[in-house]
Write a protein that holds these residues in place. Structure first.
Motif, short mmCIF file in Angstrom:
data_model
loop_
_atom_site.label_atom_id
_atom_site.label_comp_id
_atom_site.label_asym_id
_atom_site.label_seq_id
_atom_site.Cartn_x
_atom_site.Cartn_y
_atom_site.Cartn_z
N TYR A 141 0.82 -1.21 0.00
CA TYR A 141 0.00 0.00 0.00
C TYR A 141 0.85 1.26 0.00
CZ TYR A 141 -3.79 3.21 1.17
OH TYR A 141 -4.70 4.24 1.16
N ARG A 142 2.00 1.19 0.65
CA ARG A 142 2.98 2.27 0.59
C ARG A 142 4.30 1.69 0.09
NH1 ARG A 142 -0.07 6.90 1.26
NH2 ARG A 142 -1.39 6.74 3.11
N ALA A 143 5.09 2.48 -0.58
CA ALA A 143 6.41 2.02 -1.03
C ALA A 143 7.21 1.58 0.19
CB ALA A 143 7.13 3.13 -1.77
N GLY A 144 7.76 0.37 0.11
CA GLY A 144 8.52 -0.17 1.23
C GLY A 144 7.67 -0.71 2.34
N GLY A 145 6.35 -0.79 2.12
CA GLY A 145 5.44 -1.23 3.16
C GLY A 145 4.98 -2.66 2.98
N THR A 146 3.72 -2.91 3.32
CA THR A 146 3.16 -4.25 3.26
C THR A 146 1.81 -4.22 2.54
OG1 THR A 146 2.05 -4.00 5.40
CG2 THR A 146 4.27 -4.93 5.42
N THR A 147 1.24 -5.41 2.38
CA THR A 147 -0.09 -5.54 1.79
C THR A 147 -1.13 -5.29 2.88
OG1 THR A 147 0.83 -7.24 0.34
CG2 THR A 147 -1.57 -7.07 0.43
N THR A 148 -2.10 -4.43 2.62
CA THR A 148 -3.07 -4.02 3.63
C THR A 148 -4.50 -4.24 3.14
OG1 THR A 148 -3.20 -1.76 2.79
CG2 THR A 148 -1.45 -2.23 4.41
N LYS A 149 -5.43 -3.92 4.02
CA LYS A 149 -6.85 -4.07 3.69
C LYS A 149 -7.22 -3.30 2.44
CE LYS A 149 -11.51 -3.50 5.57
NZ LYS A 149 -12.33 -3.06 6.73
N GLU A 150 -6.61 -2.12 2.25
CA GLU A 150 -6.90 -1.35 1.05
C GLU A 150 -6.54 -2.13 -0.22
OE1 GLU A 150 -6.34 1.55 4.40
OE2 GLU A 150 -5.27 -0.24 3.69
N CYS A 151 -5.49 -2.93 -0.13
CA CYS A 151 -5.10 -3.78 -1.27
C CYS A 151 -6.12 -4.91 -1.46
CB CYS A 151 -3.72 -4.37 -1.04
SG CYS A 151 -2.40 -3.16 -0.73
N TRP A 152 -6.58 -5.49 -0.35
CA TRP A 152 -7.55 -6.58 -0.44
C TRP A 152 -8.80 -6.14 -1.18
CZ3 TRP A 152 -7.75 -7.75 5.53
CH2 TRP A 152 -6.46 -8.11 5.97
N GLU A 153 -9.23 -4.91 -0.95
CA GLU A 153 -10.44 -4.42 -1.58
C GLU A 153 -10.29 -4.38 -3.11
OE1 GLU A 153 -13.21 -3.84 0.08
OE2 GLU A 153 -12.29 -4.20 2.04
N VAL A 154 -9.09 -4.05 -3.58
CA VAL A 154 -8.84 -4.05 -5.02
C VAL A 154 -8.74 -5.49 -5.52
CG1 VAL A 154 -7.28 -3.31 -6.86
CG2 VAL A 154 -7.74 -1.79 -4.92
N PHE A 155 -8.07 -6.35 -4.74
CA PHE A 155 -8.03 -7.77 -5.11
C PHE A 155 -9.45 -8.28 -5.36
CE2 PHE A 155 -4.06 -8.84 -2.29
CZ PHE A 155 -3.28 -8.01 -3.07
N ASP A 156 -10.35 -7.92 -4.46
CA ASP A 156 -11.73 -8.41 -4.53
C ASP A 156 -12.41 -7.95 -5.82
OD1 ASP A 156 -13.95 -9.80 -3.34
OD2 ASP A 156 -14.86 -7.84 -2.98
N GLN A 157 -12.15 -6.72 -6.22
CA GLN A 157 -12.75 -6.23 -7.46
C GLN A 157 -12.19 -6.97 -8.68
OE1 GLN A 157 -13.31 -1.75 -7.63
NE2 GLN A 157 -12.09 -1.89 -5.77
N ILE A 158 -10.89 -7.25 -8.65
CA ILE A 158 -10.28 -8.02 -9.75
C ILE A 158 -10.85 -9.43 -9.77
CG2 ILE A 158 -8.13 -8.99 -10.64
CD1 ILE A 158 -6.69 -6.52 -9.45
N TYR A 159 -10.93 -10.05 -8.60
CA TYR A 159 -11.50 -11.40 -8.49
C TYR A 159 -12.91 -11.43 -9.08
CZ TYR A 159 -13.52 -15.53 -6.19
OH TYR A 159 -14.17 -16.72 -5.92
N ASP A 160 -13.72 -10.42 -8.76
CA ASP A 160 -15.10 -10.39 -9.22
C ASP A 160 -15.22 -10.31 -10.73
OD1 ASP A 160 -16.10 -10.63 -6.66
OD2 ASP A 160 -16.53 -8.50 -6.40
N VAL A 161 -14.37 -9.50 -11.39
CA VAL A 161 -14.48 -9.40 -12.86
C VAL A 161 -14.02 -10.68 -13.52
CG1 VAL A 161 -14.29 -6.88 -12.88
CG2 VAL A 161 -12.23 -8.27 -13.21
#
Length: 206
Positions: free
Chosen positions: A92-112
């Motif tokens: 979610y931030r450069a040098g950071g980790t995967t967060t809930k904000e990322c999961w929400e986008v994953f979910d949209q990709i999964y749905d399409v």
């Protein structure tokens, strides 16, 4: 153009199929960059994707086009895609980790992807350990795989045996009965221990 891009990708998958090889289709650099690393094509060194609706929608569209193509137009080639690895090293931030904000986008990709009646395995990456991805039941995800990249950057101070023990403990309570795939790892310059560390992966069924 879309047609030109698929011409190259179709050729590549066709060559893999001709040699009996399945492929992992990996989006290594998303619009705006999903991690700010140079290998994502980032010039700004920032993970802009997550903070731009336009880039998020463009990324979703990419996967919609890919799913549509390999489910409806070229299902013969789609049969040789082992999994869609939807985003490489998403932070979610450069040098950071995967967060809930990322999961929400994953979910949209999964749905399409699923909206295309596409049942390919969908791989979701978490940076950098088990605590970075949710229970798939939270989103209703099915036929998914979780991926991690393990680089022990503290190898001089933390032996790999301890590094693996740490990862095992981090997984306690997060075994969601989802296949785990270690897509990348390295023992760096510790050449004598490469065979030993590969054996550790085999022993743990990673």
């Amino acid at each position: 153009s879309e047609e030109e891009a698929f011409a190259y990708l179709d050729w590549f998958i066709g060559q893999a199929a001709a040699n009996g090889l399945y492929i992992v289709l990996d989006l290594h650099g998303a619009p705006g960059s999903q991690n700010g690393y140079e290998h994502s094509g980032a010039a700004s060194k920032e993970a802009i994707l997550w903070h731009s609706e336009a880039y998020i929608n463009a990324t979703i569209d990419i996967w919609q086009f890919i799913s549509d193509h390999y489910t409806k137009t070229r299902p013969d080639l789609g049969a040789w895609i082992a999994t869609y690895d939807i985003l490489n090293e998403p932070t979610y931030r450069a040098g950071g980790t995967t967060t809930k904000e990322c999961w929400e986008v994953f979910d949209q990709i999964y749905d399409v992807i699923r909206a295309n009646n596409d049942n390919h395995v969908v791989t979701m990456e978490g940076c950098w350990g088990f605590n970075t991805l949710p229970n798939p039941k939270k989103y209703g995800w099915e036929n998914v795989q979780y991926e991690y990249h393990w680089y022990n950057f503290w190898d001089a101070a933390v032996p790999y045996g301890f590094y693996f023990i740490y990862q095992d403990f981090a997984n306690i309570g997060r075994n969601y009965e989802v296949p785990t795939y270690i897509g990348e790892f390295s023992v760096f310059e510790d050449r004598e221990n490469w065979a030993k560390e590969l054996a550790m992966f085999d022993e743990r069924y990673y």
